[in-house]
Design a protein around this motif. Structure first.
Motif, PDB file in Angstrom:
ATOM      1  N   LYS A 118     -13.061   1.130  -2.611  1.00 22.91           N
ATOM      2  CA  LYS A 118     -12.797  -0.412  -3.104  1.00 22.91           C
ATOM      3  C   LYS A 118     -14.041  -0.994  -3.510  1.00 22.91           C
ATOM      4  O   LYS A 118     -15.048  -0.718  -3.226  1.00 22.91           O
ATOM      5  CB  LYS A 118     -12.611  -1.341  -1.510  1.00 22.91           C
ATOM      6  CG  LYS A 118     -11.311  -0.346  -0.901  1.00 22.91           C
ATOM      7  CD  LYS A 118     -10.575  -1.475  -0.230  1.00 22.91           C
ATOM      8  CE  LYS A 118      -9.526  -0.668   0.512  1.00 22.91           C
ATOM      9  NZ  LYS A 118      -7.977  -1.173   0.540  1.00 22.91           N
ATOM     10  N   VAL A 169     -12.300   2.739  14.320  1.00 23.41           N
ATOM     11  CA  VAL A 169     -12.395   3.895  14.049  1.00 23.41           C
ATOM     12  C   VAL A 169     -13.699   4.590  14.370  1.00 23.41           C
ATOM     13  O   VAL A 169     -13.673   5.441  14.814  1.00 23.41           O
ATOM     14  CB  VAL A 169     -12.239   4.017  12.420  1.00 23.41           C
ATOM     15  CG1 VAL A 169     -12.511   5.308  11.879  1.00 23.41           C
ATOM     16  CG2 VAL A 169     -10.794   3.736  12.168  1.00 23.41           C
ATOM     17  N   MET A 217      -9.437   1.964   4.874  1.00 24.70           N
ATOM     18  CA  MET A 217     -10.206   0.869   5.394  1.00 24.70           C
ATOM     19  C   MET A 217     -10.658  -0.024   4.425  1.00 24.70           C
ATOM     20  O   MET A 217     -11.207   0.241   3.418  1.00 24.70           O
ATOM     21  CB  MET A 217     -11.035   1.352   6.520  1.00 24.70           C
ATOM     22  CG  MET A 217     -10.568   2.018   7.765  1.00 24.70           C
ATOM     23  SD  MET A 217     -11.864   2.282   8.892  1.00 24.70           S
ATOM     24  CE  MET A 217     -12.772   3.667   8.248  1.00 24.70           C
ATOM     25  N   ASN A 218     -10.566  -1.314   4.865  1.00 18.98           N
ATOM     26  CA  ASN A 218     -11.415  -2.364   3.999  1.00 18.98           C
ATOM     27  C   ASN A 218     -12.764  -2.530   4.548  1.00 18.98           C
ATOM     28  O   ASN A 218     -13.055  -2.036   5.629  1.00 18.98           O
ATOM     29  CB  ASN A 218     -10.647  -3.771   4.092  1.00 18.98           C
ATOM     30  CG  ASN A 218      -9.884  -4.262   5.296  1.00 18.98           C
ATOM     31  OD1 ASN A 218     -10.446  -3.664   6.171  1.00 18.98           O
ATOM     32  ND2 ASN A 218      -9.395  -4.883   5.386  1.00 18.98           N
ATOM     33  N   ALA A 227      -7.566   1.128  17.792  1.00 19.57           N
ATOM     34  CA  ALA A 227      -8.795   1.461  18.233  1.00 19.57           C
ATOM     35  C   ALA A 227      -9.703   0.816  16.936  1.00 19.57           C
ATOM     36  O   ALA A 227      -9.202   1.111  15.796  1.00 19.57           O
ATOM     37  CB  ALA A 227      -9.181   2.544  18.752  1.00 19.57           C
ATOM     38  N   GLY A 275       2.285   0.650   5.466  1.00 24.20           N
ATOM     39  CA  GLY A 275       2.951   0.815   4.318  1.00 24.20           C
ATOM     40  C   GLY A 275       2.865   2.325   4.093  1.00 24.20           C
ATOM     41  O   GLY A 275       3.568   3.149   3.739  1.00 24.20           O
ATOM     42  N   MET A 276       1.486   2.898   4.084  1.00 17.54           N
ATOM     43  CA  MET A 276       1.199   4.332   3.855  1.00 17.54           C
ATOM     44  C   MET A 276       1.837   5.293   5.032  1.00 17.54           C
ATOM     45  O   MET A 276       2.213   6.322   4.593  1.00 17.54           O
ATOM     46  CB  MET A 276      -0.296   4.509   3.732  1.00 17.54           C
ATOM     47  CG  MET A 276      -0.959   3.745   2.784  1.00 17.54           C
ATOM     48  SD  MET A 276      -2.652   4.263   2.296  1.00 17.54           S
ATOM     49  CE  MET A 276      -2.827   3.646   0.686  1.00 17.54           C
ATOM     50  N   ALA A 327       0.902  -1.237  -0.049  1.00 17.76           N
ATOM     51  CA  ALA A 327       0.123  -0.109   0.083  1.00 17.76           C
ATOM     52  C   ALA A 327       0.772   1.134  -0.116  1.00 17.76           C
ATOM     53  O   ALA A 327       0.290   2.382  -0.629  1.00 17.76           O
ATOM     54  CB  ALA A 327      -0.969   0.183   1.269  1.00 17.76           C
ATOM     55  N   ASP A 371      -6.183   2.036  13.750  1.00 17.78           N
ATOM     56  CA  ASP A 371      -6.567   0.807  13.364  1.00 17.78           C
ATOM     57  C   ASP A 371      -6.522  -0.113  14.556  1.00 17.78           C
ATOM     58  O   ASP A 371      -6.031  -0.225  15.604  1.00 17.78           O
ATOM     59  CB  ASP A 371      -5.454  -0.112  12.398  1.00 17.78           C
ATOM     60  CG  ASP A 371      -5.726  -0.931  11.426  1.00 17.78           C
ATOM     61  OD1 ASP A 371      -6.471  -1.968  11.975  1.00 17.78           O
ATOM     62  OD2 ASP A 371      -5.669  -0.863  10.403  1.00 17.78           O
ATOM     63  N   ARG A 372      -7.349  -1.112  14.205  1.00 17.09           N
ATOM     64  CA  ARG A 372      -7.650  -2.253  15.286  1.00 17.09           C
ATOM     65  C   ARG A 372      -6.512  -3.391  15.528  1.00 17.09           C
ATOM     66  O   ARG A 372      -6.663  -4.060  16.391  1.00 17.09           O
ATOM     67  CB  ARG A 372      -9.258  -2.652  15.327  1.00 17.09           C
ATOM     68  CG  ARG A 372      -9.455  -3.313  14.078  1.00 17.09           C
ATOM     69  CD  ARG A 372     -10.889  -3.699  13.914  1.00 17.09           C
ATOM     70  NE  ARG A 372     -11.392  -3.801  12.499  1.00 17.09           N
ATOM     71  CZ  ARG A 372     -12.535  -3.954  12.042  1.00 17.09           C
ATOM     72  NH1 ARG A 372     -13.236  -3.319  12.655  1.00 17.09           N
ATOM     73  NH2 ARG A 372     -12.813  -4.255  10.857  1.00 17.09           N
ATOM     74  N   ALA A 397      -4.688   1.978   9.069  1.00 13.60           N
ATOM     75  CA  ALA A 397      -3.375   2.045   8.847  1.00 13.60           C
ATOM     76  C   ALA A 397      -2.476   0.793   8.762  1.00 13.60           C
ATOM     77  O   ALA A 397      -1.572   0.947   8.224  1.00 13.60           O
ATOM     78  CB  ALA A 397      -3.027   3.070   9.766  1.00 13.60           C
TER      79      ALA A 397
END
Ligand SMILES: C[S@@+](CC[C@H](N)C(=O)[O-])C[C@H]1O[C@@H](n2cnc3c(N)ncnc32)[C@H](O)[C@@H]1O
Length: 380
Positions: free
Chosen positions: A331, A284, A302-303, A282, A247-248, A214, A263-264, A243
């Motif tokens: 997506k 989001v 996020m997916n 967490a 990568g990003m 990513a 991110d969880r 996140a």
């Protein structure tokens, strides 16, 4: 030398540098156009071509489609436009077998100078039709052809602009060469949808700071953004949703940005202690920034369901400065047809607009798979 496409008077640019709203009747003579559709969306090629009101002449390389098009403006202004990585209106095409031809470089360079000399170009950029193969003999051919062409254009070009120095609205001569021949046209980077011939900027994905695939997506997205507006300044504060593994995040930190990443799942260990990074493990939906925190930009990869992700983006854009940039990976999983993919996009734009966000651009980048990168900004 036989040229199949040489339909224009010298230096005439097809289509205005700004969009035209004039309806074009189907009796308008067809223009030859080259479009690039990624392998990811190749299964929509017939729909894309039909949406442009065009017909296919032939395929070139792995991802190029040579079309007869009645209204080239549809290439940048239609549902199909999102799937077209890059495009060129053909001002000069020379179908031939360059590798079998004696003096191809000299003949091609002389032809380009004869045709495009005096066209007030900002630069000449030559790439390859078969962009994806690593050992591509046409890469050196393209580079040698550019070198010889620039020698001929020495007195024409005010200064030799490198690819990233182009003015986005000024005309450049772009050419693509491959086993099928040489295909050229005058286009501004904005019209062509990229600075590079073919639209792909190669992004190295080697260690040490590359953490996931990513990373290349955000690097390419930031590069693409320069077609539309300046990048956020160094030191800007990004809120990043979804996140992990990072990568990003890593790419943003590399550029001197500060990042609050949510991110969880945990971030990659290599990001531990990186300057400018704050990470919250967490969901989001449960994350609330510290009161009065103001972010400059927001990134969401996020997916999951697009509308669910957008809802969080809109909620958290409350903490974004007016005019703040939002990069959103749209997506398309679950949308199987061209029509469904387009509805997904239109519904997303509807929600974004209702939430006070306005589109800057939406495109399919080289490092995107079945997804688009949507560029938004907070309107107030
Ligand atoms: C495609 S990955 C992101 C990759 C990341 N951009 C990178 O550069 O490595 C999607 C991430 O979104 C996270 N995610 C999805 N929904 C989430 C939610 N509601 N709250 C927190 N994280 C979420 C997942 O845990 C996953 O790590």
């Amino acid at each position: 030398m036989r040229l199949i496409v040489d339909q224009l008077s010298k230096c005439k640019i097809v289509g205005n540098l700004t969009e035209s709203s004039t309806p074009i009747s189907t009796s308008t003579p067809a223009t030859a156009c080259l479009i690039r559709i990624s392998k990811n969306f190749e299964h929509f090629a017939d729909d894309i071509i039909a949406d442009l009101g065009a017909t296919l002449t032939k395929r070139l390389g792995q991802e190029y489609f040579l079309l007869k098009c009645h209204n080239p403006n549809t290439i940048t202004n239609s549902d199909a436009a999102r799937y077209i990585r890059w495009n060129l209106v053909m001002d000069h095409a020379w179908p031939c077998r360059p590798e079998k031809m004696k003096d191809f470089i000299e003949k091609a360079a002389q032809a380009l100078f004869q045709k495009f000399g005096g066209c007030n170009l900002q630069g000449v950029f030559i790439g390859v039709l078969e962009a994806s193969s690593t050992h591509n003999p046409y890469k050196s051919l393209a580079s040698n052809l550019r070198g010889r062409t620039l020698q001929l254009f020495t007195d024409e070009l005010a200064a030799f602009k490198e690819v990233e120095e182009q003015e986005v609205r000024s005309p450049s001569l772009f050419c693509l060469v491959g086993k099928e021949g040489l295909y050229c046209g005058i286009r501004s980077p904005l019209q062509a949808n990229g600075f590079y011939p073919g639209g792909t900027k190669f992004i190295s994905q080697k260690a040490p700071h590359t953490i996931s695939r990513a990373g290349a997506k955000i690097a390419e997205a930031l590069h693409y953004l320069k077609l539309h507006q300046p990048l956020p300044v160094e030191g800007s504060h990004w809120l990043e949703l979804g996140a992990c593994p990072g990568g990003m995040t890593s790419e943003l930190l590399e550029r001197g940005y500060r990042v609050t990443a949510i991110d969880r799942a945990p971030l990659d260990e290599r990001l531990k202690g990186r300057k400018g990074l704050s990470f919250k493990k967490a969901d989001v939906a449960r994350y609330n920034p510290v009161l009065q925190t103001q972010f400059d930009s927001l990134l969401c990869d996020m997916n999951g369901d697009v509308q669910v992700s957008l809802k969080q983006v809109i909620r958290l854009s409350e903490n974004l400065l007016p005019g703040g940039l939002i990069l959103f990976t749209l997506k398309t999983h679950g949308a199987t047809t061209f029509k469904e993919c387009n509805s997904l996009y239109h519904e997303a734009i509807k929600s974004a607009n209702a939430g006070g966000l306005e589109q800057i651009a939406c495109t399919h980048l080289t490092y995107n798979r079945h997804e688009f990168t949507l560029f938004l900004k907070k309107t107030k």
